[in-house]
Design a protein around this motif. Sequence first.
Motif, PDB file in Angstrom:
ATOM      1  N   ILE A   1      -5.901  -0.938   5.402  1.00 42.49           N
ATOM      2  CA  ILE A   1      -5.329  -2.176   5.940  1.00 42.49           C
ATOM      3  C   ILE A   1      -6.434  -3.154   6.340  1.00 42.49           C
ATOM      4  O   ILE A   1      -6.392  -4.341   5.993  1.00 42.49           O
TER       5      ILE A   1
ATOM      6  N   CYS B   1       9.141   3.413   5.760  1.00 44.46           N
ATOM      7  CA  CYS B   1       8.979   4.865   5.723  1.00 44.46           C
ATOM      8  C   CYS B   1      10.363   5.499   5.680  1.00 44.46           C
ATOM      9  O   CYS B   1      11.219   5.171   6.508  1.00 44.46           O
TER      10      CYS B   1
ATOM     11  N   VAL C   1       6.259  -1.851   7.824  1.00 44.09           N
ATOM     12  CA  VAL C   1       6.053  -0.457   7.447  1.00 44.09           C
ATOM     13  C   VAL C   1       7.393   0.085   6.989  1.00 44.09           C
ATOM     14  O   VAL C   1       8.365   0.062   7.744  1.00 44.09           O
TER      15      VAL C   1
ATOM     16  N   VAL D   1       0.396  -4.713  10.144  1.00 49.24           N
ATOM     17  CA  VAL D   1       0.889  -5.191   8.852  1.00 49.24           C
ATOM     18  C   VAL D   1       2.178  -5.977   9.044  1.00 49.24           C
ATOM     19  O   VAL D   1       2.716  -6.057  10.145  1.00 49.24           O
TER      20      VAL D   1
ATOM     21  N   ASP E   1       1.169   5.557  -0.271  1.00 47.27           N
ATOM     22  CA  ASP E   1       0.608   6.905  -0.256  1.00 47.27           C
ATOM     23  C   ASP E   1       1.768   7.896  -0.246  1.00 47.27           C
ATOM     24  O   ASP E   1       2.940   7.494  -0.088  1.00 47.27           O
TER      25      ASP E   1
ATOM     26  N   ILE F   1       0.853  -1.189   0.000  1.00 47.33           N
ATOM     27  CA  ILE F   1       0.000   0.000   0.000  1.00 47.33           C
ATOM     28  C   ILE F   1       0.890   1.240   0.000  1.00 47.33           C
ATOM     29  O   ILE F   1       1.774   1.375   0.845  1.00 47.33           O
TER      30      ILE F   1
ATOM     31  N   MET G   1      -5.114   5.081   6.370  1.00 41.45           N
ATOM     32  CA  MET G   1      -4.300   3.891   6.142  1.00 41.45           C
ATOM     33  C   MET G   1      -4.870   2.693   6.895  1.00 41.45           C
ATOM     34  O   MET G   1      -4.886   1.572   6.381  1.00 41.45           O
TER      35      MET G   1
ATOM     36  N   VAL H   1       3.090  -1.546   4.162  1.00 41.29           N
ATOM     37  CA  VAL H   1       2.819  -0.116   3.999  1.00 41.29           C
ATOM     38  C   VAL H   1       4.121   0.556   3.596  1.00 41.29           C
ATOM     39  O   VAL H   1       5.155   0.356   4.251  1.00 41.29           O
TER      40      VAL H   1
END
Length: 226
Positions: A148, A183, A181, A178, A135, A133, A144, A161
């Motif tokens: 999920i 980031c 993640v 999840v 964004d 996913i 989010m 994510v």
Amino acid sequence: MSFWLPFRSREEAGRALASVLSKQKFENPIILAMPRGGVPVAIEIAKQLKAPLDFVFVRRIGVPGHKEVAMAAVVDGAAPELVLNEEISTQIEIPQAYIDREMKAELHEIERRRREYASTAAGPAITGRTAIIVDDGIATGTSMRAAINALRRKKPKELIVAVPVAPLETVNSLRSDVDAVICLQTPEPFYAVGMHYKDFHQIDDDEIAKALHEFRKGANLAQHTA
């Protein structure tokens, strides 16, 4: 306090994120963009990973009289998913009739966007795949979490994510929901997603359509020359 250089654009952020994701050994990945801002980011990732691109459509529901404050988010599907922002919903009593009315309106907009953007009306087929996913950033995480929760029901092999920027607190709160993640930046103080981009213009449907046309044309050309 931690400071990071802002991304020049969503496309630059997507390429940086793709560079990190490409080092992972994801099995049968599918990239799921959250329109509109997540689409330019996701396109760069899909190109780098040579993965199909689809969408997860989420719309925020604002507090009455203050629509910019998200009290909930809704995501499309056979059984639409509504996720409340617990911090706000415990402070403000929102009439159920208001939630139902806003949810109906946002689902109508989601249906319009799926017809506009997606190649199929059925939604992404992710069972047994690695669903990523994407964004352009996360603030509170309400949207989010809605995505999920809805995608978990489709039984992906892994649910990832991937965003360029988000508050560290939000990133940590999502990790239990999840498989991973990813980031790139967790600035402190955070303020807002747009403050971490030099160009964070509002994307319209025409820009999305043009970007998707170019992506699909390139993907089809790669298939025919492979």
